[in-house]
Motif scaffolding. Structure first.
Motif: not given
Length: 624
Positions: A152, A168, A171-172, A175, A181, A204, A207-208, A210-212
């Motif tokens: 990531a 940020d 979250r990284l 992840e 996930k 958005q 999209t956010m 799907k990051e987690t």
């Protein structure tokens, strides 16, 4: 003591200065080692403090993570504005490393031009920054990997994301710390995924999410939810088959986490084909609401005079900024501060939202978000009319005796919507559940449009990239809810602390009062002007004129009369509009005077008083 007295004072001063310098350097060196991850945060809202959720996550981190901070040595010289931010990023990463008990390792890399380090940066997805006056590219980004080839990155640390730095980074880490996930099953009736054929990008929020999470969109007749599903997200449900409803029903009764966004008029709902209007903008989930003991009128929307957002509308052929009562921003006491989902939200923007009530004997609602005390209900179709005058809706707001509930948790004992068993065509497995055996894990929200970008984001171009900047916490609400319902706390603990909706409430109140006071007169004059202009047009085209005359004498007299009426009406309208803004302008002027003149004068006066009151040293009197 006598020996010290014999040492010259100049030498003592010199020795003291040297010892002070040594002590200063020693304390700084020691504190930078012992207190490397400590800080004192005096900012409003604790924007620069590490959240309890992040600390807890780092303490329990199992998966090793290697971070590579690509930061060009020339960053401070090439972009002085980023210097303080770069130092904070480095300090924050050091904090993450020190609190992870060795699970996080940090490597700081200077990617010099044409070096292997630059190739690594580009290969790991770090974006170069081209700055005016600098011939070499600058890098300022982060790439991280775990032990299972997971990766990531943050391609570039942009100044507009500084307030979101901890989010940020956490979250990284989250992840990479969970290689597999959790699944969020999405039943999307709004069109959050967009339409690539029509050039519509995903929202958005999606999209956010799907990051987690692994978001799996489901549709059609559903008999089974995806494996490893942690949360079911139902957005603007319409025309769902009994097979699908039964699957949702059984999931909810078994304690499955469910988040429902139902809207009486989804203005941002995407049609079946590009350019085609939506057949029906109202939600259709009544069968489930009735079974759960929930009241939701899909024909009524909330109108909120207190928290209404001012929007620009074309009224009478002119652009006017008016209070749009069906569009409102929830803030202050509109949130349940005792719930993890809403405890740290500052503002959530709703548009033509519906409200919930408890109608069942075994169920109750625990409100998460309210409209204001002066809010009531309106016909949803009129509330969503983009061409009407929103001010005309004020008289149509019907109050029900309590504050409309916009979002709530469902509590109590739930009963099935299928008392006769599963539908005949259902292939769902297992014995039908008739009622919930444990507390339900359901959150209901009366607005689906709040998930659209327009309700909480504005996009800006920063360093050559399109960056979305939040002006409200709509996205944070959804992510907090999913995180909390799925059992996580780290991201939910630190989201939303940086967006601040702080309207000038006194000015807004004056504008609303002025509009209500002069609205009837303004509408009367506007209509009078329109009628007069029509009469003037008719008078110019009717009547018999003599030879050589464009209009008859009677026509000319009539036209002059109408022109006089028109000028008079316009003058009255200008006076009304002037009075409409007079109180607001006066208040703004007083605020300017207070900021520019009164406050500095008061500070200077206080300083002068303290200066005059400072005791003077007595003059020593020498004895003869």
């Amino acid at each position: 003591m006598s020996k010290l007295n014999r040492i010259p004072k100049s030498r003592l001063v010199a020795v003291g200065a040297v010892l002070a310098i040594i002590l200063y350097l020693a304390v700084n060196s020691l504190s930078s080692t012992l207190f490397r991850s400590s800080r004192i945060d005096l900012t409003d809202g604790g924007l620069y403090s590490l959240s309890h959720g992040t600390v807890a996550m780092l303490d329990k981190l199992d998966e090793p993570i290697h971070m590579r901070l690509f930061m060009s040595a020339g960053l401070h010289q090439a972009a002085p504005a980023l210097s303080a931010y770069a130092s904070r990023v480095r300090a924050m990463l050091d904090t993450y490393e020190s609190l992870s008990h060795g699970k996080i390792t940090l490597e700081v890399i200077d990617p010099e031009p044409y070096s292997e380090e630059e190739d690594r940066a580009v290969g790991l997805g770090i974006n170069r920054i081209s700055l005016d006056g600098s011939s070499d590219p600058i890098y300022f980004g982060l790439a991280a990997t775990n032990s299972t080839n997971g990766s990531a990155n943050i391609p570039v640390f942009t100044p507009d994301r500084e307030a979101f730095l901890e989010y940020d980074l956490t979250r990284l880490v989250a992840e990479l710390g969970q290689p597999k996930k959790p699944v969020v099953a999405l039943l999307d009736g709004l069109g959050m995924a967009g339409n690539p054929m029509a050039g519509q990008e995903p929202t958005q929020i999606l999209t956010m999410l799907k990051e987690t999470y692994s978001v799996e969109t489901i549709g059609g007749d559903i008999d089974k939810l995806p494996d490893n599903t942690r949360v079911v997200l139902v957005v603007q449900p319409q025309k769902l088959s009994d097979r699908t409803l039964y699957t949702l029903d059984q999931w909810v009764l078994s304690g499955g986490a469910t988040l429902v966004f139902a809207d009486p008029f989804a203005e941002t709902q995407v049609g079946p084909q590009p350019g085609m209007p939506v057949e029906n903008n109202a939600t259709d989930f009544q069968k489930m609401f009735d079974a759960w003991g929930v009241g939701f009128d899909a024909k009524k929307a909330i109108g909120d005079p207190d928290w209404a957002i001012r929007t620009v509308r074309n009224i009478g052929g002119r652009q006017a900024e008016v209070a749009n009562y069906p569009w409102f921003a929830i803030h202050d006491d509109g949130f349940d501060r005792g719930d993890a989902v809403t405890s740290k939200l500052n503002a959530v923007v709703m548009t033509t939202a519906g409200s919930f009530t408890a109608t069942g004997k075994d169920t109750t609602l625990k409100p998460l978000m309210y409209a204001s005390a002066d809010a009531g209900l309106l016909p949803a179709g009129e509330a969503a009319d983009p061409y009407g005058d929103p001010r005309a809706l004020l008289a149509k707001i019907e109050k029900s005796g309590g504050r409309p509930v916009v979002a709530a948790r469902l509590e109590g004992k739930l009963h099935t919507a299928f008392p006769d068993g599963k539908p005949k065509d259902s292939a769902a497995e297992g014995t039908p559940i008739k009622e919930s055996a444990s507390a339900p894990n359901v959150i209901l929200v009366g607005d689906a449009d709040m998930l659209s970008d327009r309700n909480w984001l504005q996009k800006q171009n920063v360093l050559g990239r399109q960056v979305a900047q939040a002006f409200a916490n709509n996205g944070d609400f959804l992510l907090n809810a999913v995180e909390q319902m799925a059992g996580g706390v780290a991201l939910a603990d630190l989201r939303s602390r940086t967006v601040s909706w702080r309207p000038f409430t006194r000015i807004d109140a004056l504008e609303r009062a002025a509009e209500e006071r002069f609205l009837a007169k303004q509408q009367e004059l506007t209509q009078r002007i329109a009628d007069t202009e029509k009469k003037l047009k008719d008078a110019s085209t009717t009547g018999e004129a003599k030879d050589g005359e464009l209009v008859s004498a009677e026509q000319a007299k009539t036209i002059e009369t109408f022109k006089s009426d028109l000028l008079s009406a316009r003058a009255e309208l200008r006076e009304v509009q002037y009075q409409l803004r007079a109180d607001v302008a006066s208040l703004k002027n007083w605020i300017m005077v207070l900021i520019i003149g009164v406050v500095p004068a008061a500070v200077a006066l206080v300083a002068l008083v303290f200066a005059l009151r400072r005791p003077r040293r007595p003059v020593p009197v020498r004895k003869a």
